[in-house]
Motif scaffolding. Structure first.
Motif, PDB file in Angstrom:
ATOM      1  N   ASP A   1      -2.231   0.154   4.411  1.00 24.12           N
ATOM      2  CA  ASP A   1      -1.160   1.103   3.914  1.00 24.12           C
ATOM      3  C   ASP A   1      -0.286   0.275   4.020  1.00 24.12           C
ATOM      4  O   ASP A   1       1.012   0.635   2.708  1.00 24.12           O
ATOM      5  N   ALA A   2       0.511  -0.840   4.514  1.00 24.85           N
ATOM      6  CA  ALA A   2       1.565  -1.512   4.053  1.00 24.85           C
ATOM      7  C   ALA A   2       1.705  -2.083   2.194  1.00 24.85           C
ATOM      8  O   ALA A   2       2.951  -2.423   1.959  1.00 24.85           O
ATOM      9  N   LEU A   3       0.438  -1.938   1.596  1.00 27.08           N
ATOM     10  CA  LEU A   3       0.218  -2.358   0.631  1.00 27.08           C
ATOM     11  C   LEU A   3       1.208  -1.445   0.030  1.00 27.08           C
ATOM     12  O   LEU A   3       1.624  -1.416  -1.329  1.00 27.08           O
ATOM     13  N   GLY A   4       1.253  -0.263   0.031  1.00 24.57           N
ATOM     14  CA  GLY A   4       1.766   1.517  -0.698  1.00 24.57           C
ATOM     15  C   GLY A   4       0.875   1.897  -1.752  1.00 24.57           C
ATOM     16  O   GLY A   4       1.663   2.640  -2.349  1.00 24.57           O
ATOM     17  N   ASP A   5      -0.579   1.832  -1.608  1.00 24.28           N
ATOM     18  CA  ASP A   5      -1.016   2.597  -2.435  1.00 24.28           C
ATOM     19  C   ASP A   5      -1.517   3.139  -1.403  1.00 24.28           C
ATOM     20  O   ASP A   5      -2.920   2.989  -1.113  1.00 24.28           O
ATOM     21  N   VAL A   6      -2.337   5.039  -1.807  1.00 24.35           N
ATOM     22  CA  VAL A   6      -2.284   5.471  -0.776  1.00 24.35           C
ATOM     23  C   VAL A   6      -4.038   5.206  -1.565  1.00 24.35           C
ATOM     24  O   VAL A   6      -4.931   5.331  -0.195  1.00 24.35           O
ATOM     25  N   GLU A   7      -3.981   5.465  -2.428  1.00 26.17           N
ATOM     26  CA  GLU A   7      -5.723   5.871  -3.386  1.00 26.17           C
ATOM     27  C   GLU A   7      -6.511   3.890  -2.335  1.00 26.17           C
ATOM     28  O   GLU A   7      -7.438   5.143  -2.144  1.00 26.17           O
TER      29      GLU A   7
END
Length: 296
Positions: free
Chosen positions: A223-229
């Motif tokens: 989640d912390a990557l910021g990529d929801v997909e």
């Protein structure tokens, strides 16, 4: 050094061209260069031959001629993949392979090498070069097994996660590789009890608590990557096993295995770490030693 001019300023993919056939690494590097739209640099290191009566059977001219021929063959193989869409640059350097490749890596986006299954000694030598390069540079390094071909079916990128809250760099590298390949992302984490207790039996409920906690930490890191997909679609696999055992088994059908490595903090280089070293020794698919987190 022999080098053909290249007007592109994009960081290149560097492929190490050895004295033996390196078509698997060349093909892999060419495909990466095509995806990135960047030059492909084929780099061959020739040893410095001392002149004297003891070297009558080999001359510096002979060694360089063989190096040029190796580069020419690799360039032909690369052109069969890129078809002129990206520049293919041939570079001949004098020196030992690791220092030559470390210098080439300073301006590169990726370094690709080939390792062989001819013998245990040959595997050790080739993977030592990959580890040596990775120990001195922060760019990703990929080791491709000789004669490796994608397994077919839906592509899979596997990434090993040790401590989730310190795995941002390796997760970002793996998700990027999965995206450009149109591949699924499989995140693997192994847990075990400390050595003195690892042979003890624990209850299924306790084992499930360890697994659930690890899974939650990995999902938080995703989640912390910021990529929801990526966070939603990643296949997170947590198991009780040694890290190397889990990574080798889970990557048996993979197109790429991504693992982290130690940050080369020392001027003379650093060890890449026991897990990365063991995976390089045993994996049957290409292994990417991802750029490490920069530590202060």
């Amino acid at each position: 050094m022999i080098e053909h001019s290249d007007s592109s300023t994009a960081p290149p993919v560097v492929v190490a061209v050895g004295p033996d056939d390196c078509r698997a690494a060349v093909r892999y590097g060419a495909e990466q260069a095509l995806r990135a739209g960047c030059p492909l640099h084929l780099v061959h290191a020739v040893p410095v031959v001392p002149q004297g009566p003891e070297t009558v059977l080999i001359t510096a001219e002979g060694v360089e001629k063989f190096g040029r021929e190796s580069l020419a063959l690799a360039a032909e193989q690369a052109e069969d993949v890129v078809h002129g869409l990206v520049p293919v640059v041939e570079v001949l350097h004098k020196g030992a392979p690791v220092p030559v490749l470390v210098r080439a890596a300073k301006q590169a986006r990726l370094v690709v090498l080939e390792h062989r299954h001819l013998s245990r000694l040959a595997r050790l030598v080739n993977r030592t070069i990959a580890g040596g390069v990775a120990a001195h540079t922060r760019v990703p390094v990929v080791a491709v097994p000789t004669a490796w071909r994608p397994p077919g079916g839906d592509p899979v990128v596997v990434v090993g996660v040790d401590v989730p809250e310190r795995s941002a760099a390796v997760l970002a590298a793996a998700s990027s590789e999965a995206r450009v390949r149109g591949a699924s992302l499989r995140v693997v984490h192994a847990w075990s009890l400390p050595d003195p207790y690892d042979g003890l039996r624990i209850s299924p409920e306790e084992a499930q608590r360890w697994t659930d906690r690890s899974r939650a930490e990995i999902c938080s890191a995703l989640d912390a990557l910021g990529d929801v997909e990526v966070a939603i679609e990643a296949d997170v696999r947590v198991r009780r096993a040694t890290t190397v055992e889990a990574l080798l088994e889970e990557s048996a059908d993979a197109d790429l295995l991504v693992v982290g490595r130690h940050d080369p903090l020392l001027p003379v280089g650093s060890h890449i770490g026991p897990v990365a070293r063991a995976v390089l020794r045993e994996a049957t698919c290409p292994v990417m030693l991802a750029a490490p987190e920069v530590r202060r």
